[in-house]
Motif scaffolding. Sequence first.
Motif, PDB file in Angstrom:
ATOM      1  N   PHE A  30       0.830  -1.213   0.000  1.00 23.59           N
ATOM      2  CA  PHE A  30       0.000   0.000   0.000  1.00 23.59           C
ATOM      3  C   PHE A  30       0.865   1.263   0.000  1.00 23.59           C
ATOM      4  O   PHE A  30       0.522   2.255  -0.642  1.00 23.59           O
ATOM      5  N   ASP A  31       1.987   1.233   0.722  1.00 26.47           N
ATOM      6  CA  ASP A  31       2.843   2.426   0.819  1.00 26.47           C
ATOM      7  C   ASP A  31       3.366   2.859  -0.544  1.00 26.47           C
ATOM      8  O   ASP A  31       3.389   4.047  -0.860  1.00 26.47           O
TER       9      ASP A  31
ATOM     10  N   GLU B  89      -8.002   5.197   3.214  1.00 22.92           N
ATOM     11  CA  GLU B  89      -7.354   5.826   4.363  1.00 22.92           C
ATOM     12  C   GLU B  89      -5.928   6.260   4.028  1.00 22.92           C
ATOM     13  O   GLU B  89      -5.463   7.292   4.471  1.00 22.92           O
ATOM     14  N   GLN B  90      -5.240   5.433   3.221  1.00 22.66           N
ATOM     15  CA  GLN B  90      -3.833   5.721   2.907  1.00 22.66           C
ATOM     16  C   GLN B  90      -3.655   6.434   1.561  1.00 22.66           C
ATOM     17  O   GLN B  90      -2.520   6.577   1.108  1.00 22.66           O
ATOM     18  N   ASP B  91      -4.747   6.833   0.928  1.00 22.49           N
ATOM     19  CA  ASP B  91      -4.647   7.423  -0.425  1.00 22.49           C
ATOM     20  C   ASP B  91      -3.786   6.570  -1.345  1.00 22.49           C
ATOM     21  O   ASP B  91      -2.920   7.076  -2.062  1.00 22.49           O
ATOM     22  N   ALA B  92      -4.052   5.268  -1.329  1.00 23.66           N
ATOM     23  CA  ALA B  92      -3.201   4.333  -2.055  1.00 23.66           C
ATOM     24  C   ALA B  92      -3.475   4.329  -3.557  1.00 23.66           C
ATOM     25  O   ALA B  92      -2.633   3.886  -4.338  1.00 23.66           O
TER      26      ALA B  92
ATOM     27  N   ASP C 225      -6.555  -3.515  -8.537  1.00 21.79           N
ATOM     28  CA  ASP C 225      -7.279  -4.759  -8.865  1.00 21.79           C
ATOM     29  C   ASP C 225      -6.887  -5.810  -7.822  1.00 21.79           C
ATOM     30  O   ASP C 225      -7.599  -6.007  -6.834  1.00 21.79           O
ATOM     31  N   ASP C 226      -5.722  -6.449  -8.010  1.00 16.54           N
ATOM     32  CA  ASP C 226      -5.245  -7.393  -6.989  1.00 16.54           C
ATOM     33  C   ASP C 226      -5.078  -6.699  -5.630  1.00 16.54           C
ATOM     34  O   ASP C 226      -5.180  -7.337  -4.591  1.00 16.54           O
ATOM     35  N   LEU C 227      -4.823  -5.402  -5.662  1.00 11.88           N
ATOM     36  CA  LEU C 227      -4.673  -4.645  -4.409  1.00 11.88           C
ATOM     37  C   LEU C 227      -5.961  -4.677  -3.581  1.00 11.88           C
ATOM     38  O   LEU C 227      -5.929  -4.911  -2.376  1.00 11.88           O
TER      39      LEU C 227
END
Length: 399
Positions: A281-282, A315-318, A300-302
């Motif tokens: 995510f980072d 939350e993390q603006d990923a 997608d897989d994320l």
Amino acid sequence: LITDIRLRRVLDSRGNPTVEADVLTESGGFGRAAAPSGASTGEFEAIELPANEAIAAAREHAVPRLVGEVYAGDQRSVDAALRAADGTEDFSEIGANSAVAISMAAAKAGADVLGAPLFQHLGGAFRGENFPIPLGNVIGGGEHAADATDIQEFLSAPVGAPSVADAVFANAAVHQEIHDILLERDLPSGKGDEGAWAPSVDDTEAFEIVDEAVSTVSEELGFEIKFGLDVAAAEMYDEDEGGYVYDDQVRDTDEQIEYIAELVEEYDLVYVEDPLDENDFDAFTELTEQVGDQTLICGDDLFVTNVERLEDGIEQDAANSILIKPNQIGTLTDAFDAIELATRNEYGTIVSHRSGETEDATIAHLAVATDAEFIKTGAVGGERTAKLNELIRIADDAA
Ligand code: PGA
Ligand code: ZN
């Protein structure tokens, strides 16, 4: 009320068995749907069981909870019954393939009872008026074809097309133009699982070819065509190798971020799916910060169409968009919840096929019903055109 559910094995586009469901209702409603199947599946997807096992388990656990118990048009109750019948988080008991086939078939039976087209039943009276733009896979490799590009999909994106039909034909024209360019370059090529050309070229040459093809077709047709990528980077990532393994080099995470950001700049990419590993995510956040205002960074897989993973990402603006694949999560309700969460947080939504597909065209209706920004369902090939032609019909219907 649902009066019968029939499950059977049918063929998918790779020649593998998949689950097809028929749902029948008391008032004569009928719906039929089949599960697709991925090859570059995400680590966190719901579980696909072998078709015969999924069918046997669904007959034992799910069918008794649905038949005589639930209305086909009451999608949340249908899908809650599927969840209760399964009892796991990831549909490993009845199989996400059985679950999604029944969920989609029930939706179609519900629409049939109402005498409404599926997109109308799913979208309701307050559905928007925009149509999703089709992303057409025109060259690719990765897990979808051997000895081809490292990047899994190069996607034609006819963003300036005046209509859905124009967009669909534009992608087919780009696909044909690429064939011509490949022959000119003496690169005869077969096709990958989704019908994209799978020449034995490196990614650099593929970028040149796609760039040339979209410019040529764009000029011919008189509207803007851009392109995008599904990197499917989780398939490339190898911790032991120190990062993302390409044909000729390994890029560590920082180099991968830099490489993708450069590609976005150089080719004015409109869309980049899974540019980084599904656990990182980072790194997604870093890339989105760099180029998220110029392009869609799509998970997608994320995210695997999973509300909890999407919440983490938001939350993390990923990223700034999510791929929606109903079979990744198991039911239409789950897919809708992911779309709703995404939309509330100004994430774009892209409804997608899988590499293994059938003639089932449910995703065309889902994309229209939910105002998806894009629909990713190939450019050519019967199981792809089933959805593309359905989009054309829906647009015709709605006009
Ligand atoms: P899959 O690939 O259907 O083989 O998982 C499609 C994608 O990664 O988008
Ligand atoms: Zn993908």
